[in-house]
Design a protein around this motif. Structure first.
Motif, mmCIF file in Angstrom:
data_model
loop_
_atom_site.group_PDB
_atom_site.id
_atom_site.type_symbol
_atom_site.label_atom_id
_atom_site.label_comp_id
_atom_site.label_asym_id
_atom_site.label_seq_id
_atom_site.Cartn_x
_atom_site.Cartn_y
_atom_site.Cartn_z
ATOM 1 N N ALA A 282 52.721 38.594 34.954
ATOM 2 C CA ALA A 282 52.043 38.943 35.959
ATOM 3 C C ALA A 282 50.755 38.888 35.983
ATOM 4 O O ALA A 282 49.854 38.399 36.902
ATOM 5 C CB ALA A 282 52.631 40.419 36.540
ATOM 6 N N ILE A 283 50.098 39.242 34.729
ATOM 7 C CA ILE A 283 48.584 39.124 34.427
ATOM 8 C C ILE A 283 48.188 37.633 34.408
ATOM 9 O O ILE A 283 47.216 37.236 34.955
ATOM 10 C CB ILE A 283 48.196 39.777 33.077
ATOM 11 N N LEU A 284 48.901 36.875 33.771
ATOM 12 C CA LEU A 284 48.712 35.505 33.785
ATOM 13 C C LEU A 284 48.393 34.776 35.041
ATOM 14 O O LEU A 284 47.700 33.813 35.385
ATOM 15 C CB LEU A 284 49.476 34.694 32.863
ATOM 16 N N LEU A 285 49.562 35.207 36.047
ATOM 17 C CA LEU A 285 49.517 34.748 37.212
ATOM 18 C C LEU A 285 48.334 35.156 37.968
ATOM 19 O O LEU A 285 47.802 34.451 38.976
ATOM 20 C CB LEU A 285 50.971 35.258 37.941
ATOM 21 N N GLY A 286 47.971 36.462 37.953
ATOM 22 C CA GLY A 286 46.813 36.933 38.513
ATOM 23 C C GLY A 286 45.740 36.005 38.106
ATOM 24 O O GLY A 286 44.615 35.743 38.996
#
Length: 292
Positions: free
Chosen positions: A130-134
């Motif tokens: 999720a952080i990488l997507l963000g």
């Protein structure tokens, strides 16, 4: 939030709001080392009397472990400040700030995997994703329809470097507050004094630049010099009342506050992709905390 009492939660949320606010002043100045040294010096002058009073009341002297933590945290904080100012000169606030805030927990987990051989559970990997997507959503928005829009690459790079320093000093400070039980304001102000001392030889080599910084950015220097220590002291006191695994992700609410301030005050283009990216990073941080 399970594991965090109302006082600790209020301290963290208040600190997050103040953190986003002082970063807005820092972005508007975006002035580099002289600016950093002046606000560090002002912070020491403002908070030293309170630290001295707390130190005299504490009684017990600081041990070698506490002094080592102060030194390590000070170096990480100073590298953080330098990377952040560089990022603010080269990138949008609504890119640098959320990436810096959201990537700190990501760096901490990846370092634990690479260096300590830890094997995170599925929820942690979901948080990492999720952080990488963000980050991809925030940094990949090139604003193709706007002429003259600056690329997000430099802001992304310096935001990630800033996040690495955030991860470093958060681990050091959380360990110090949880294990050594050092009085937070004493710990932080001693670190501030060390940071100002480390930069003094470089800053004092160019006194005209210092005078020019004060003339141009006195308001921002005072704002950052007061609000930055106050924001982090609130977090340190929260760390003494609640586990770091709860405090660290809760304070990342500042990344959403910062992005909204970038849109509202600085008139930066913050479309659905950046907002969704900030939300994904916040969700990822929470997942990392729950996985612990």
């Amino acid at each position: 939030m399970h594991g965090m009492d109302p006082i600790a939660l209020a301290l963290v949320l208040g600190g997050a709001s103040l953190h986003a606010t002082w970063n807005l002043f820092a972005k508007k100045a975006a002035a580099g080392l002289p600016f950093i040294w002046l606000y560090d010096l002002l912070s020491v002058l403002v908070f030293a009397p309170f630290a001295l009073w707390a130190w005299r009341g504490a009684g017990a002297p600081l041990g070698p472990a506490a002094w080592a933590a102060i030194a390590g945290s000070s170096v990480a904080h100073q590298l953080y400040a330098l990377a952040l100012q560089r990022g603010y000169r080269e990138g949008d606030f609504s890119v640098v700030y959320p990436v810096a805030r959201g990537s700190g927990p990501l760096v901490a987990v990846l370092a634990a995997v690479a260096l300590l051989g830890e094997r995170p559970p599925a929820a942690a990997w979901a948080g990492i994703g999720a952080i990488l997507l963000g980050i991809a959503l925030i940094s990949g928005l090139r604003l193709r329809g706007r002429r003259g829009a600056r690329p997000t690459g430099p802001g992304l790079l310096w935001g990630l470097l800033t996040g690495a320093m955030i991860a470093t000093y958060t681990v050091i400070d959380g360990w110090t507050m949880g294990r050594l039980r050092v009085e937070p304001i004493v710990y932080y102000v001693l670190g501030l004094a060390l940071r100002a001392t480390l930069l003094a030889p470089l800053a004092l080599r160019d006194t005209p630049a210092l005078r020019e910084q004060w003339r141009r950015n006195a308001r921002a220097i005072v704002a950052v010099g007061v609000l930055s220590p106050l924001a982090y002291l609130m977090v340190l006191y929260a760390m003494g009342r609640a586990p770091l695994a709860y405090v660290a992700p809760a304070r990342e609410l500042s990344l959403l506050i910062g992005m909204l301030l970038g849109a509202w005050v600085l008139r930066e283009p913050v479309g659905p992709a950046r907002l969704l990216g900030a939300g994904a990073m916040l969700a990822g941080v929470v997942l990392l905390a729950l996985a612990r």
